[in-house]
Design a protein around this motif. Structure first.
Motif, short mmCIF file in Angstrom:
data_model
loop_
_atom_site.label_atom_id
_atom_site.label_comp_id
_atom_site.label_asym_id
_atom_site.label_seq_id
_atom_site.Cartn_x
_atom_site.Cartn_y
_atom_site.Cartn_z
N GLN A 91 -155.13 46.61 40.83
CA GLN A 91 -156.25 45.62 39.88
C GLN A 91 -155.62 45.06 38.47
OE1 GLN A 91 -158.06 49.86 38.48
NE2 GLN A 91 -159.63 50.09 40.10
N PRO A 92 -155.93 44.03 38.83
CA PRO A 92 -155.48 42.67 37.52
C PRO A 92 -155.71 43.01 36.18
CG PRO A 92 -157.61 41.99 38.04
CD PRO A 92 -157.05 43.10 39.15
N LYS A 93 -154.46 42.69 35.77
CA LYS A 93 -154.69 43.12 34.08
C LYS A 93 -156.19 42.28 33.35
CE LYS A 93 -149.97 44.52 33.84
NZ LYS A 93 -148.81 43.87 33.32
N ARG A 94 -156.10 42.83 32.41
CA ARG A 94 -157.23 41.59 31.26
C ARG A 94 -156.39 41.25 30.58
NH1 ARG A 94 -163.27 44.44 29.31
NH2 ARG A 94 -161.46 45.86 28.31
N GLU A 95 -155.79 40.11 30.60
CA GLU A 95 -155.26 39.46 29.65
C GLU A 95 -156.23 38.60 28.41
OE1 GLU A 95 -152.51 38.32 29.46
OE2 GLU A 95 -152.34 38.58 31.45
N HIS A 96 -156.27 38.87 27.22
CA HIS A 96 -156.77 38.58 26.14
C HIS A 96 -156.00 37.42 25.62
CE1 HIS A 96 -158.69 43.40 25.07
NE2 HIS A 96 -157.50 42.63 25.58
N ASN A 97 -155.52 36.46 25.97
CA ASN A 97 -155.05 35.68 25.35
C ASN A 97 -154.73 34.91 24.08
OD1 ASN A 97 -154.99 33.98 28.04
ND2 ASN A 97 -156.54 34.06 28.20
N SER A 122 -151.87 33.40 27.46
CA SER A 122 -150.88 34.07 28.01
C SER A 122 -150.44 33.46 29.50
CB SER A 122 -152.13 34.79 29.01
OG SER A 122 -152.76 34.75 29.14
N SER A 123 -150.12 32.50 29.97
CA SER A 123 -150.40 31.46 31.09
C SER A 123 -148.73 30.81 31.00
CB SER A 123 -150.99 30.57 31.74
OG SER A 123 -151.19 28.74 30.83
N PRO A 177 -147.75 40.31 24.22
CA PRO A 177 -148.77 39.40 24.71
C PRO A 177 -149.63 40.88 24.54
CG PRO A 177 -147.32 40.06 26.46
CD PRO A 177 -146.50 40.36 24.93
N ILE A 178 -151.50 40.95 23.82
CA ILE A 178 -152.25 41.88 24.90
C ILE A 178 -152.79 41.45 25.54
CG2 ILE A 178 -154.35 42.40 23.31
CD1 ILE A 178 -153.26 41.78 20.22
N ARG A 179 -153.35 43.01 26.25
CA ARG A 179 -153.85 42.75 27.83
C ARG A 179 -154.04 44.12 27.25
NH1 ARG A 179 -147.90 41.03 29.30
NH2 ARG A 179 -149.18 39.34 29.76
N ASP A 180 -155.00 44.55 29.05
CA ASP A 180 -155.42 45.42 28.83
C ASP A 180 -156.04 45.51 30.05
OD1 ASP A 180 -158.25 44.69 28.42
OD2 ASP A 180 -158.99 45.61 26.99
N ARG A 181 -156.34 47.06 30.69
CA ARG A 181 -157.38 46.32 32.00
C ARG A 181 -158.34 47.78 31.77
NH1 ARG A 181 -153.70 46.10 36.07
NH2 ARG A 181 -151.75 46.60 36.23
N PRO A 182 -159.52 46.71 32.63
CA PRO A 182 -161.17 47.28 32.03
C PRO A 182 -161.34 48.98 32.45
CG PRO A 182 -161.40 45.11 33.41
CD PRO A 182 -159.81 45.80 33.37
N PRO A 183 -162.24 50.21 31.66
CA PRO A 183 -162.28 51.02 31.96
C PRO A 183 -162.38 51.36 33.21
CG PRO A 183 -163.28 50.62 29.48
CD PRO A 183 -162.97 49.19 30.58
N LEU A 184 -161.57 52.85 33.96
CA LEU A 184 -161.92 53.37 35.53
C LEU A 184 -163.02 54.26 34.70
CD1 LEU A 184 -158.51 54.14 36.37
CD2 LEU A 184 -159.41 51.68 37.78
N GLU A 185 -163.27 53.97 36.56
CA GLU A 185 -165.20 55.44 36.01
C GLU A 185 -164.48 56.78 36.26
OE1 GLU A 185 -167.98 53.59 39.35
OE2 GLU A 185 -168.15 52.21 37.84
N LYS A 186 -162.88 56.72 36.99
CA LYS A 186 -163.18 57.77 36.60
C LYS A 186 -161.15 57.82 37.06
CE LYS A 186 -163.52 62.06 39.17
NZ LYS A 186 -163.79 63.23 38.85
N TRP A 187 -160.41 59.69 36.69
CA TRP A 187 -159.09 59.56 36.62
C TRP A 187 -158.42 59.90 37.44
CZ3 TRP A 187 -158.76 59.84 29.98
CH2 TRP A 187 -159.51 59.24 29.96
N SER A 188 -159.00 61.33 38.23
CA SER A 188 -158.59 62.45 38.98
C SER A 188 -158.96 61.41 39.91
CB SER A 188 -158.74 63.64 38.17
OG SER A 188 -158.68 63.50 37.02
#
Length: 411
Positions: free
Chosen positions: A169-175, A228-229, A267-278
């Protein structure tokens, strides 16, 4: 006596160490695998709210004089107060402050001191894993394997466990990027006991009192837009100094007093929340589950809470039984997902509001921040509510854990 299970935790950051410490207080055997020669902090500056401080104490970490107690305030760059985070005085007294400032190495040191001998294995990179109803098998890069009933992915934003469970899953760049540092220089005109988060129309510039190994000092950071690029090639001190122009004292003075060796950029980046962790016999904690922008000021804290709650949820459970394990993992993640998703999404939105709205709208935004209760309601009131909810959740969880532990001891 509950049946003993085997747990492998992958990654010795705050989430992994907290999970290993919490699980070590149960009947289960736990091994903590770290790919590097030592468990090492990835950053320098850090703050913690009361819930992770409480969780740390419950899993055996010495929290005395862990950080400097601070009152958190949001201000304009000129010093105008926009929001104040007020917690009940009994919470502040019980947990060493409403918000404590420290350096990340001190947290690692305290957590490592609490880990029992034989649990942490360094220089142990994992190449892959597979699982079925009967167990998980990890393949190490040296060709050996480890088998377990449960695998805990505490391996950060680039988690092997998350990628294996849920795909790439791609990271979400905050730029955005942040430059932070710390100093122990004595600056007599700088007040103590404060965390001041302030903004110009394009930059966040903030500072916090800290305690580190018994020494008092200050940490600071400046945060702003950055493509971020593009590779960053600037001088950290010069860039931070430029970003801090226009901010009220003491931020410029703190930057000037900081040794260049005590500066760091990320740099600041995250990933959108998952619907399930397990999935099956594997689950996630910390940044592997919910990498978070520093705008939440809660990334490390939520990671510690994850590890604490996971250990408590599998206590007294026959984790060799797939159905029992699935129920325990659901009980762990179900209350954590909405809480962490709220923090991740709020941090993402705040980054947009403060740094990426069009220039013509910025004066209107700042007028609203300066002359309305918007930030007080969004941050000053919402934050204490979330903090108190997590403290209550820990109380309930700990009472259940003690009840199960007592029943197991009697059996």
């Amino acid at each position: 006596m509950a049946k003993k299970g085997r747990v492998v935790v992958l990654g010795a950051g705050p989430a992994g160490m907290a999970a290993a410490l919490s699980i070590a207080q149960t009947e289960h055997d736990v091994v903590l695998l770290e790919r590097y020669p030592a468990a090492r902090p990835a950053g320098n500056i850090l703050n913690l709210w009361p819930p992770p401080i409480k969780a740390l104490g419950l899993i055996g970490v010495d929290t005395r004089d862990l950080g400097a107690p601070c009152q958190s305030e949001f201000r304009s760059a000129s010093g105008r107060v926009r929001a104040v985070v007020r917690l009940p005085q009994e919470v502040i007294d019980q947990y060493g402050g409403g918000f404590i400032g420290m350096l990340r190495p001190q947290l690692y040191s305290r957590m490592l001191q609490a880990i029992p001998d034989g649990i942490l294995r360094t220089n142990t990179p994992v190449q892959s894993f597979d699982q079925n109803d009967s167990g998980v098998r990890l393949r190490l890069t040296d060709g050996t394997t480890i088998e377990a009933d449960l695998l805990v992915g505490a391996d950060g934003i680039d988690s092997l466990v998350r990628r294996t469970l849920w795909g790439e899953q791609p990271k979400r760049e905050h730029n955005l990027h942040i430059i932070g540092g710390f100093t122990f220089d004595e600056l007599p005109d700088v007040p103590t006991g404060r965390c001041i988060v302030s903004h110009t129309r394009t930059i966040q510039g903030s500072w916090t009192s800290i305690r580190h190994e018994g020494r008092a000092g200050y940490q600071w950071w400046v945060l702003g837009a950055y493509d971020s690029s593009k590779e960053f090639t600037g001088d950290l001190n010069a860039t931070a100094t430029k970003m801090a122009e226009g901010f009220a004292s003491p931020l410029p003075e703190l930057i000037a007093a900081t040794d260049p060796a005590h500066l760091q950029r990320w740099p600041i980046r995250d990933r959108p929340p998952l619907e399930k962790w397990s999935k099956g016999r594997a689950t996630l904690v910390g940044d592997a589950a919910h990498p978070t922008s520093p705008y939440a000021a809660y990334g490390a804290g939520m990671s510690i809470e994850d590890g604490y709650f996971l250990g408590r949820r599998i206590a007294g459970v026959d984790i060799s039984d797939p159905a029992a394990l699935a129920a325990a993992l659901d009980a762990y993640e179900a209350p954590r997902r909405p809480h962490t998703a709220f923090q991740v999404d709020t941090a993402y939105r705040l980054g947009k509001i403060f740094h990426h709205i069009p220039a013509p709208i910025r004066p209107i935004r700042d007028l609203i921040f300066d002359h309305s209760p918007f930030l007080q309601k969004m941050i000053g009131e919402t934050t204490p509510g979330e903090i108190l909810k997590q403290l209550d959740e820990i109380d309930v969880t700990e009472a259940e854990f003690e009840s199960r532990s007592g029943a197991s001891a009697v059996a």
